[in-house]
Design a protein around this motif. Structure first.
Motif, short mmCIF file in Angstrom:
data_model
loop_
_atom_site.label_atom_id
_atom_site.label_comp_id
_atom_site.label_asym_id
_atom_site.label_seq_id
_atom_site.Cartn_x
_atom_site.Cartn_y
_atom_site.Cartn_z
N ALA A 1 5.42 59.52 -46.19
CA ALA A 1 6.15 58.29 -46.54
C ALA A 1 7.54 58.27 -45.91
N THR A 2 8.17 59.43 -45.80
CA THR A 2 9.54 59.48 -45.29
C THR A 2 9.62 59.76 -43.80
N ALA A 3 8.47 59.96 -43.15
CA ALA A 3 8.44 60.25 -41.72
C ALA A 3 8.54 58.96 -40.91
N PRO A 4 9.01 59.04 -39.64
CA PRO A 4 8.97 57.86 -38.76
C PRO A 4 7.53 57.44 -38.53
N LYS A 5 7.32 56.17 -38.23
CA LYS A 5 5.96 55.63 -38.14
C LYS A 5 5.61 55.15 -36.74
N SER A 6 4.34 55.32 -36.39
CA SER A 6 3.81 54.78 -35.13
C SER A 6 2.30 54.69 -35.22
N ASN A 7 1.75 53.55 -34.79
CA ASN A 7 0.28 53.41 -34.72
C ASN A 7 -0.18 53.24 -33.28
N SER A 8 0.66 53.68 -32.32
CA SER A 8 0.38 53.44 -30.90
C SER A 8 -0.92 54.10 -30.43
N ALA A 9 -1.15 55.35 -30.81
CA ALA A 9 -2.37 56.05 -30.38
C ALA A 9 -3.61 55.41 -31.01
N TYR A 10 -3.48 55.05 -32.28
CA TYR A 10 -4.58 54.41 -33.01
C TYR A 10 -4.96 53.08 -32.35
N MET A 11 -3.95 52.28 -32.00
CA MET A 11 -4.21 50.99 -31.36
C MET A 11 -4.79 51.18 -29.96
N ALA A 12 -4.32 52.19 -29.24
CA ALA A 12 -4.84 52.48 -27.90
C ALA A 12 -6.34 52.82 -27.97
#
Length: 423
Positions: free
Chosen positions: A326-337
């Motif tokens: 919850a407190t970490a930075p977020k990214s869904n770039s690999a998932y979307m790729a």
């Protein structure tokens, strides 16, 4: 004489008597059709304890008419398996042997390999059960020869019929011994069903203890005293499990560590350990991803600790994982790729990869079109050459996220690729 537990006395003898699992044993369901036609393949039953895996195996063995052997992998050794396999050479095994191997994940690779030849040629039909994900814990050669059926956690509604049947059986037994009929009130029945966490065996054990504790009516107070707990944190008439899992993921994705801990607590209080473990593993890669790649490894370690510890101690490493995510930075770039690439694969694109990428040299093939350039022979270990198939050669699946880790990766890539190593 020691009495047989109610859960054993009530064990179904027909698939129709089983609780839940309509997706595999209901009318026109795949397992039901296979059994009705006496076409019994090698199978793996996967799911939580108390959901009917062993019961289904016993029923199938009876219907199939094969000699039935049952081993528990937590205590069985290689010699036990070999003893069963030897039976294939005797008159006993002439009609075929059905081996039910409970908790197969506890067998090592060599022990699992021992079965291969026998299930391959049909001398042994294997039904294995596991509470763990078979795709992670079972040897792939065994897995490829089996159909996998998932037994799902039972809802309180699924347990209604079995509790009614069990009460009737208890009353009959009690009256036969000169006792009086007792009543299970609706609130108590609901509590027993919900607090069992989807485990029929647990529900029946609670019902039996409640029956002999109560005077004439099994009420909520009696059931709660016997089970040692009240209502679980969710049930199908209130907060559905999948809604709670969704709330957990959305809270983590939204960086609300307090909500994440709350929804995790509701899931764990119900006795459900496996579902939140799976969801946290998914979240680590889907929502945190490349913004903090170590999140996946740390979450995996926390989940592994939780499974080894079991409840209630499992709550501690899982809380650590939830707060971290919850407190970490977020990214869904690999998932979307990946989803974009999968869409192209499913649409039939990119069927023919560039020749330079194929393993031609292994088959004695001579010069190929577009010689492969070994990146390590070039400055910065990089050389420009085409890797994607011609029809999608300019496709961009991955977009760098705006977090520190991915920006650093982007800057590195730009620096390396800005040289003159072109081909």
């Amino acid at each position: 004489m020691k009495s047989i537990p109610l859960a054993q006395r009530m064990r179904p003898r027909e698939l129709d008597e089983m609780c839940g699992q309509r997706h595999i044993i209901g009318e026109n369901a795949p397992l039901r059709k296979l059994v009705s036609q006496n076409k019994i393949p090698n199978m793996i039953f996967y799911g939580p304890s108390g959901t009917g895996k062993t019961t289904a195996a016993n029923i199938i063995a009876e219907k199939a008419g094969m000699t039935f052997f049952k081993l528990n992998a937590t205590v069985a050794g290689s010699s036990d398996i070999k003893d069963v396999l030897k039976e294939t050479e005797t008159l006993t095994g002439s009609e075929g042997i059905l081996l039910y191997l409970d908790e197969i994940q506890y067998l090592n690779r060599k022990q699992q390999q021992t079965l291969l030849e026998y299930i391959e040629d049909g001398r042994v039909t294997l039904i294995a059960s596991t509470t763990e994900n078979p795709y992670f814990y079972i040897y792939k050669a065994i897995l490829s020869r089996c159909l996998v059926f998932e037994f799902k956690e039972l809802s309180p509604e699924d347990m209604t019929d079995v509790l009614v049947r069990a009460m009737n059986a208890l009353n009959e037994e009690n009256k036969a011994q000169g006792g009086e009929e007792k009543i299970l009130d609706e609130t108590a029945a609901r509590l027993i069903a919900v607090s069992s966490g989807g485990d029929v065996r647990s529900a029946l054990n609670t019902l039996e203890a409640s029956y002999y504790t109560a005077d004439t009516v099994i009420n909520e107070e009696t059931a709660k005293a016997v089970s040692g707990k009240g209502y679980a944190s969710y049930d199908s008439e209130g907060d559905d499990k999948f809604e709670l899992l969704s709330a957990l993921q959305k809270s983590i994705r939204g960086s609300d560590e307090n909500a994440a801990v709350f929804y995790l607590a509701k899931l764990l209080e119900s006795g459900d350990l496996l579902s939140p473990c799976r969801r946290l593993l998914v979240i680590a890669s889907e929502d945190i991803g490349l913004a903090y790649p170590m999140a996946a490894a740390i979450t995996n370690a926390c989940v592994d600790s939780a499974i080894r510890l079991g409840l209630p101690e499992a709550r501690i490493p899982l809380a650590q994982a939830a707060v971290l995510l919850a407190t970490a930075p977020k990214s869904n770039s690999a998932y979307m790729a990946m989803d974009m690439a999968l869409e192209d694969v499913r649409n039939g694109l990119g069927r023919d990869m560039p020749s330079r990428l194929k393993n031609n040299h292994a088959f004695g093939v001579g010069e190929v079109k577009g010689e492969y350039l070994y990146p390590h022979d070039f400055p910065n270990h990089y050389v420009s050459q085409q890797y994607l198939p011609d029809d999608i050669k300019d496709k961009k699946y991955y977009t760098y996220g705006d977090n520190k880790t991915e920006r650093a990766a982007y800057e590195y890539q730009e620096r390396v690729k800005s040289g003159n190593n072109k081909k």
